[in-house]
Design a protein around this motif. Structure first.
Motif, mmCIF file in Angstrom:
data_model
loop_
_atom_site.group_PDB
_atom_site.id
_atom_site.type_symbol
_atom_site.label_atom_id
_atom_site.label_comp_id
_atom_site.label_asym_id
_atom_site.label_seq_id
_atom_site.Cartn_x
_atom_site.Cartn_y
_atom_site.Cartn_z
ATOM 1 N N ALA A 209 0.837 -1.210 0.000
ATOM 2 C CA ALA A 209 0.000 0.000 0.000
ATOM 3 C C ALA A 209 0.867 1.253 0.000
ATOM 4 O O ALA A 209 0.574 2.224 -0.696
ATOM 5 N N TYR A 210 1.954 1.254 0.754
ATOM 6 C CA TYR A 210 2.861 2.401 0.802
ATOM 7 C C TYR A 210 3.463 2.646 -0.580
ATOM 8 O O TYR A 210 3.558 3.787 -1.040
ATOM 9 N N ALA A 211 3.865 1.565 -1.257
ATOM 10 C CA ALA A 211 4.438 1.688 -2.596
ATOM 11 C C ALA A 211 3.422 2.292 -3.556
ATOM 12 O O ALA A 211 3.775 3.117 -4.411
ATOM 13 N N GLU A 212 2.163 1.903 -3.416
ATOM 14 C CA GLU A 212 1.120 2.458 -4.280
ATOM 15 C C GLU A 212 0.933 3.950 -4.027
ATOM 16 O O GLU A 212 0.837 4.743 -4.961
ATOM 17 N N VAL A 213 0.897 4.349 -2.757
ATOM 18 C CA VAL A 213 0.735 5.766 -2.412
ATOM 19 C C VAL A 213 1.943 6.565 -2.903
ATOM 20 O O VAL A 213 1.793 7.630 -3.514
ATOM 21 N N LEU A 214 3.136 6.062 -2.666
ATOM 22 C CA LEU A 214 4.349 6.747 -3.107
ATOM 23 C C LEU A 214 4.380 6.840 -4.631
ATOM 24 O O LEU A 214 4.766 7.874 -5.187
ATOM 25 N N GLY A 215 3.948 5.791 -5.300
ATOM 26 C CA GLY A 215 3.899 5.797 -6.752
ATOM 27 C C GLY A 215 2.957 6.864 -7.285
ATOM 28 O O GLY A 215 3.281 7.567 -8.249
ATOM 29 N N ARG A 216 1.805 7.013 -6.649
ATOM 30 C CA ARG A 216 0.871 8.059 -7.066
ATOM 31 C C ARG A 216 1.459 9.440 -6.814
ATOM 32 O O ARG A 216 1.308 10.354 -7.621
ATOM 33 N N GLU A 217 2.147 9.596 -5.695
ATOM 34 C CA GLU A 217 2.710 10.896 -5.326
ATOM 35 C C GLU A 217 3.867 11.306 -6.239
ATOM 36 O O GLU A 217 4.036 12.479 -6.551
ATOM 37 N N THR A 218 4.675 10.323 -6.647
ATOM 38 C CA THR A 218 5.873 10.635 -7.430
ATOM 39 C C THR A 218 5.703 10.396 -8.922
ATOM 40 O O THR A 218 6.558 10.798 -9.708
ATOM 41 N N GLY A 219 4.639 9.701 -9.308
ATOM 42 C CA GLY A 219 4.445 9.364 -10.707
ATOM 43 C C GLY A 219 5.320 8.220 -11.175
ATOM 44 O O GLY A 219 5.468 7.980 -12.364
ATOM 45 N N GLN A 220 5.929 7.493 -10.230
ATOM 46 C CA GLN A 220 6.788 6.355 -10.551
ATOM 47 C C GLN A 220 6.060 5.062 -10.213
ATOM 48 O O GLN A 220 5.148 5.053 -9.397
ATOM 49 N N THR A 221 6.510 3.974 -10.825
ATOM 50 C CA THR A 221 6.063 2.656 -10.395
ATOM 51 C C THR A 221 7.110 2.171 -9.400
ATOM 52 O O THR A 221 8.286 2.067 -9.748
ATOM 53 N N ILE A 222 6.692 1.921 -8.187
ATOM 54 C CA ILE A 222 7.626 1.535 -7.119
ATOM 55 C C ILE A 222 7.422 0.067 -6.775
ATOM 56 O O ILE A 222 6.318 -0.355 -6.454
ATOM 57 N N GLU A 223 8.507 -0.680 -6.812
ATOM 58 C CA GLU A 223 8.470 -2.072 -6.378
ATOM 59 C C GLU A 223 8.533 -2.062 -4.843
ATOM 60 O O GLU A 223 9.466 -1.489 -4.271
ATOM 61 N N PRO A 224 7.559 -2.669 -4.171
ATOM 62 C CA PRO A 224 7.533 -2.607 -2.707
ATOM 63 C C PRO A 224 8.837 -3.034 -2.039
ATOM 64 O O PRO A 224 9.267 -2.411 -1.068
ATOM 65 N N ALA A 225 9.504 -4.045 -2.556
ATOM 66 C CA ALA A 225 10.755 -4.504 -1.948
ATOM 67 C C ALA A 225 11.828 -3.422 -1.956
ATOM 68 O O ALA A 225 12.694 -3.389 -1.079
ATOM 69 N N LYS A 226 11.766 -2.507 -2.924
ATOM 70 C CA LYS A 226 12.756 -1.427 -3.001
ATOM 71 C C LYS A 226 12.560 -0.385 -1.913
ATOM 72 O O LYS A 226 13.407 0.477 -1.712
ATOM 73 N N LEU A 227 11.441 -0.441 -1.209
ATOM 74 C CA LEU A 227 11.180 0.514 -0.128
ATOM 75 C C LEU A 227 11.870 0.125 1.176
ATOM 76 O O LEU A 227 12.104 0.974 2.028
ATOM 77 N N VAL A 228 12.172 -1.147 1.335
ATOM 78 C CA VAL A 228 12.696 -1.629 2.614
ATOM 79 C C VAL A 228 13.993 -0.916 2.996
ATOM 80 O O VAL A 228 14.129 -0.415 4.116
ATOM 81 N N ALA A 229 14.954 -0.840 2.073
ATOM 82 C CA ALA A 229 16.247 -0.213 2.400
ATOM 83 C C ALA A 229 16.108 1.259 2.775
ATOM 84 O O ALA A 229 16.625 1.674 3.825
ATOM 85 N N PRO A 230 15.418 2.099 1.972
ATOM 86 C CA PRO A 230 15.311 3.502 2.386
ATOM 87 C C PRO A 230 14.507 3.678 3.669
ATOM 88 O O PRO A 230 14.777 4.590 4.454
#
Length: 89
Positions: A31-52
């Motif tokens: 869900a966070y990846a979806e919200v971030l994707g809408r906010e930034t206009g990017q497609t975000i892979e959820p696993a890529k969020l773990v490190a940041p």
């Protein structure tokens, strides 16, 4: 809507790490990846969020920062002082 806590996902050389997440955490990460994707206009892979997210968590943890600072100070104080070589006369 308030800004999310992490910014742009940098393309950095990864280190593989295998983890198991509780199902609810995984759903929240998606869900966070979806919200971030809408906010930034990017497609975000959820696993890529773990490190940041972990980096942000550690960088804002005052007890962790204090512990790291004390460890660095201890390591520096245990080193022999630098003595420059004497000039040949």
């Amino acid at each position: 809507m308030p800004k999310l806590k992490i910014g742009t996902i940098l393309d950095d050389k990864p280190v593989k790490l295998a983890i198991e997440l509780p199902a609810q955490v995984n759903r929240d990460l998606i869900a966070y990846a979806e919200v971030l994707g809408r906010e930034t206009g990017q497609t975000i892979e959820p696993a890529k969020l773990v490190a940041p997210m972990l980096a942000r968590f550690m960088s804002t943890d005052r007890a962790f920062a204090r512990s790291r600072r004390e460890e660095r100070e201890t390591n520096q104080s245990n080193r022999a002082p630098f003595v420059p070589p004497k000039k040949a006369s």
